[in-house]
Enzyme design. Structure first.
Site, PDB file in Angstrom:
ATOM      1  N   GLY A   1       0.827  -1.214   0.000  1.00  0.00           N
ATOM      2  CA  GLY A   1       0.000   0.000   0.000  1.00  0.00           C
ATOM      3  C   GLY A   1       0.854   1.253   0.000  1.00  0.00           C
ATOM      4  N   GLY A   2       1.960   1.211  -0.743  1.00  0.00           N
ATOM      5  CA  GLY A   2       2.984   2.258  -0.655  1.00  0.00           C
ATOM      6  C   GLY A   2       2.659   3.567  -1.346  1.00  0.00           C
ATOM      7  N   LEU A   3       1.534   3.615  -2.090  1.00  0.00           N
ATOM      8  CA  LEU A   3       1.238   4.868  -2.808  1.00  0.00           C
ATOM      9  C   LEU A   3       0.153   5.682  -2.122  1.00  0.00           C
ATOM     10  CD1 LEU A   3       1.361   3.586  -6.516  1.00  0.00           C
ATOM     11  CD2 LEU A   3       3.180   4.634  -5.147  1.00  0.00           C
TER      12      LEU A   3
ATOM     13  N   ASP B   1       2.085  -1.597  -4.504  1.00  0.00           N
ATOM     14  CA  ASP B   1       0.709  -1.120  -4.345  1.00  0.00           C
ATOM     15  C   ASP B   1      -0.143  -1.838  -5.385  1.00  0.00           C
ATOM     16  OD1 ASP B   1      -0.511   1.645  -2.830  1.00  0.00           O
ATOM     17  OD2 ASP B   1      -1.771   0.750  -4.396  1.00  0.00           O
TER      18      ASP B   1
ATOM     19  N   LYS C   1      -9.407  -3.979  12.106  1.00  0.00           N
ATOM     20  CA  LYS C   1      -8.211  -3.487  12.824  1.00  0.00           C
ATOM     21  C   LYS C   1      -8.042  -4.236  14.157  1.00  0.00           C
ATOM     22  CE  LYS C   1      -6.479  -0.290  10.096  1.00  0.00           C
ATOM     23  NZ  LYS C   1      -5.303  -0.654   9.286  1.00  0.00           N
TER      24      LYS C   1
ATOM     25  N   TYR D   1     -14.182  -1.526   9.324  1.00  0.00           N
ATOM     26  CA  TYR D   1     -12.780  -1.097   9.397  1.00  0.00           C
ATOM     27  C   TYR D   1     -12.227  -1.373  10.802  1.00  0.00           C
ATOM     28  CZ  TYR D   1      -8.920   2.393   9.164  1.00  0.00           C
ATOM     29  OH  TYR D   1      -7.711   3.045   9.192  1.00  0.00           O
TER      30      TYR D   1
HETATM   31  P1  NAD Z   1      -4.483   5.304   1.846  1.00  0.00           P
HETATM   32  O1  NAD Z   1      -5.890   4.943   1.546  1.00  0.00           O
HETATM   33  O2  NAD Z   1      -4.009   6.664   1.533  1.00  0.00           O
HETATM   34  O3  NAD Z   1      -3.491   4.270   1.157  1.00  0.00           O
HETATM   35  C1  NAD Z   1      -3.744   2.889   1.172  1.00  0.00           C
HETATM   36  C2  NAD Z   1      -3.051   2.298  -0.025  1.00  0.00           C
HETATM   37  O4  NAD Z   1      -3.417   0.907  -0.070  1.00  0.00           O
HETATM   38  C3  NAD Z   1      -3.495   2.918  -1.357  1.00  0.00           C
HETATM   39  O5  NAD Z   1      -2.382   3.355  -2.092  1.00  0.00           O
HETATM   40  C4  NAD Z   1      -4.234   1.801  -2.062  1.00  0.00           C
HETATM   41  O6  NAD Z   1      -4.048   1.794  -3.477  1.00  0.00           O
HETATM   42  C5  NAD Z   1      -3.615   0.574  -1.415  1.00  0.00           C
HETATM   43  N1  NAD Z   1      -4.487  -0.601  -1.516  1.00  0.00           N
HETATM   44  C6  NAD Z   1      -5.834  -0.656  -1.432  1.00  0.00           C
HETATM   45  N2  NAD Z   1      -6.248  -1.922  -1.632  1.00  0.00           N
HETATM   46  C7  NAD Z   1      -5.139  -2.662  -1.839  1.00  0.00           C
HETATM   47  C8  NAD Z   1      -4.907  -4.033  -2.099  1.00  0.00           C
HETATM   48  N3  NAD Z   1      -5.923  -4.894  -2.244  1.00  0.00           N
HETATM   49  N4  NAD Z   1      -3.638  -4.459  -2.245  1.00  0.00           N
HETATM   50  C9  NAD Z   1      -2.589  -3.592  -2.135  1.00  0.00           C
HETATM   51  N5  NAD Z   1      -2.750  -2.280  -1.915  1.00  0.00           N
HETATM   52  C10 NAD Z   1      -4.017  -1.829  -1.762  1.00  0.00           C
HETATM   53  O7  NAD Z   1      -4.241   4.949   3.377  1.00  0.00           O
HETATM   54  P2  NAD Z   1      -3.116   5.505   4.345  1.00  0.00           P
HETATM   55  O8  NAD Z   1      -3.675   6.692   5.018  1.00  0.00           O
HETATM   56  O9  NAD Z   1      -1.822   5.595   3.661  1.00  0.00           O
HETATM   57  O10 NAD Z   1      -3.116   4.335   5.423  1.00  0.00           O
HETATM   58  C11 NAD Z   1      -2.184   3.280   5.412  1.00  0.00           C
HETATM   59  C12 NAD Z   1      -2.551   2.341   6.548  1.00  0.00           C
HETATM   60  O11 NAD Z   1      -2.559   3.082   7.765  1.00  0.00           O
HETATM   61  C13 NAD Z   1      -3.941   1.720   6.411  1.00  0.00           C
HETATM   62  O12 NAD Z   1      -3.913   0.405   6.874  1.00  0.00           O
HETATM   63  C14 NAD Z   1      -4.787   2.573   7.328  1.00  0.00           C
HETATM   64  O13 NAD Z   1      -5.886   1.850   7.843  1.00  0.00           O
HETATM   65  C15 NAD Z   1      -3.807   2.925   8.411  1.00  0.00           C
HETATM   66  N6  NAD Z   1      -4.185   4.147   9.118  1.00  0.00           N
HETATM   67  C16 NAD Z   1      -4.195   5.350   8.473  1.00  0.00           C
HETATM   68  C17 NAD Z   1      -4.601   6.492   9.150  1.00  0.00           C
HETATM   69  C18 NAD Z   1      -4.644   7.857   8.482  1.00  0.00           C
HETATM   70  O14 NAD Z   1      -5.185   8.805   9.069  1.00  0.00           O
HETATM   71  N7  NAD Z   1      -4.087   8.013   7.278  1.00  0.00           N
HETATM   72  C19 NAD Z   1      -4.988   6.389  10.488  1.00  0.00           C
HETATM   73  C20 NAD Z   1      -4.991   5.137  11.101  1.00  0.00           C
HETATM   74  C21 NAD Z   1      -4.562   4.019  10.413  1.00  0.00           C
HETATM   75  C1  AKB Z   2      -9.928   7.043   8.999  1.00  0.00           C
HETATM   76  O1  AKB Z   2     -10.535   8.097   9.293  1.00  0.00           O
HETATM   77  O2  AKB Z   2     -10.464   6.032   8.514  1.00  0.00           O
HETATM   78  C2  AKB Z   2      -8.450   6.983   9.322  1.00  0.00           C
HETATM   79  C3  AKB Z   2      -8.234   6.394  10.652  1.00  0.00           C
HETATM   80  C4  AKB Z   2      -8.256   7.251  11.857  1.00  0.00           C
HETATM   81  O3  AKB Z   2      -8.069   5.204  10.774  1.00  0.00           O
HETATM   82  N1  AKB Z   2      -7.906   8.300   9.172  1.00  0.00           N
END
Ligand code: NAD
Ligand code: AKB
Length: 315
Positions: free
Chosen positions: A8-10, A34, A145, A141
């Site tokens: 999920g690097g992008l 990704d 988690k 979600y």
């Molecule tokens: P994001 O949605 O910006 O990025 C997630 C990435 O996962 C995307 O690039 C998407 O293309 C990729 N993806 C989706 N389905 C996929 C699949 N089947 N196989 C491979 N890649 C796939 O999310 P983020 O904000 O970068 O979050 C990354 C992680 O951190 C997630 O697990 C998210 O739940 C967790 N997280 C994020 C936040 C936040 O506020 N950003 C908060 C809490 C937890």
């Molecule tokens: C979301 O709102 O889904 C994320 C998170 C807090 O997990 N930013």
């Protein structure tokens, strides 16, 4: 961490984390993956592979070929999007974690899991939510988690796998837009402040949630993965936070730097219900004690930096 695979690097976190890791460990040491290719050119120099985390065999090939010692499993569908398609949310957010853990076990890799404040629910204590407490989330979600946290701890005690993770709050950043979560309003508000001088919030006034600026989130991943394992009492996952606010407080902080900034509300019932099921504030004492977690940005420092960076980006 020496040779790293990121899933999920992008996304919002991955794009910035990979740049940071490549600066720290060398471009060729960090394999970015990704499910999509679009945007991968922004990563610059370094390896990239298309990978759907539902395909465990392909993930195993990539980890083996890269001779990885660490898997940072970021792939996921965020809260609001997962609620629109719970089946996909479960497949990616839970089966994806299982696949990645199995590969980490077979290849003996350290494993990072990004849990969320979404792992808590309506029956969790809402203020200063403790590290170890009731976890009965009511979103798909959050259910994934919480199950992912338990699975990571299981792999640690059953197989001795070096699993570690944090419960991220809402992350705020200017580089890559957020991917469809409930806390996204706290990013959108800055874009609209710079572009229009006003913002219409889908989250209601008075709704407190924990938040963090992206540089602190990146520090947390590296800090935890590099931490001395003998100090870790907890594994998956640590509460971490940098601030807690409601929309009017954020608007007031922005108004100091964007005179005349106006906030109004058009509340989205679906995302509001999710927000109300999450804590108002969480207690991150365990992370501070066990691996010296100490965020640098409060709301004021973040606001100054966000506005400066977005003015440069959007001009
Ligand atoms: P994001 O949605 O910006 O990025 C997630 C990435 O996962 C995307 O690039 C998407 O293309 C990729 N993806 C989706 N389905 C996929 C699949 N089947 N196989 C491979 N890649 C796939 O999310 P983020 O904000 O970068 O979050 C990354 C992680 O951190 C997630 O697990 C998210 O739940 C967790 N997280 C994020 C936040 C936040 O506020 N950003 C908060 C809490 C937890
Ligand atoms: C979301 O709102 O889904 C994320 C998170 C807090 O997990 N930013």
């Amino acid at each position: 961490m020496k040779r790293i695979v990121v899933t999920g690097g992008l996304g919002q976190i991955g794009m910035e984390l990979i740049h940071r890791l490549r600066n720290e460990y060398g471009s060729s040491a960090v394999m970015a993956t990704d499910v999509k290719k679009e945007g991968s050119e922004r990563l610059g120099e370094g390896p990239f592979e298309i990978l759907d985390v539902r395909d465990g065999a392909r993930l195993a090939e990539i980890v083996k070929a890269h001779k990885a010692d660490t898997v940072l499993h970021l792939a996921g569908i965020l809260s609001a999007n997962a609620e629109k398609n719970p089946q996909l949310g479960w497949e990616v957010n839970l089966n994806g974690v299982y696949n990645a853990l199995e590969v980490a076990r077979q290849e003996n890799c350290s494993f990072f899991f990004p849990s969320s404040i979404a792992a808590f629910g309506p029956s969790t204590p809402q203020d200063k939510t403790p590290q170890d407490t009731i976890q009965r989330p009511n979103t798909i979600y959050g259910v994934a988690k919480t199950a992912g946290e338990l699975l990571c701890d299981y792999y640690n005690h059953k197989y001795g796998l070096d699993t570690r993770g944090v419960r991220f709050p809402g992350l705020i950043s200017y580089d890559t837009p957020p991917g469809g979560g409930t806390t996204d309003y706290a990013v959108h508000i800055y874009y609209d402040a710079v572009k229009k001088g006003s913002y219409t919030s889908f989250i209601a006034p008075g709704t407190y949630m924990d938040m963090m600026y992206m540089p602190d989130a990146l520090d947390s991943v590296i800090g935890l993965m590099e931490a001395d394992p003998s100090r870790l009492i907890h594994r998956c996952c640590f509460n971490i936070t940098a601030m807690s606010f409601e929309p009017n407080q954020l608007a007031a902080a922005i108004e100091k730097h964007v005179p005349g900034f106006k906030l109004d509300f058009d509340v989205d019932p679906a995302r509001q219900a999710i927000a109300e099921s999450w804590p108002n504030s969480i207690d991150d004492t365990a992370a501070r004690e066990e691996w010296d977690w100490n965020p640098k940005y409060d709301m004021e420092a973040m606001t100054v930096d966000m506005l400066e960076k977005l003015r440069a980006k959007l001009s």
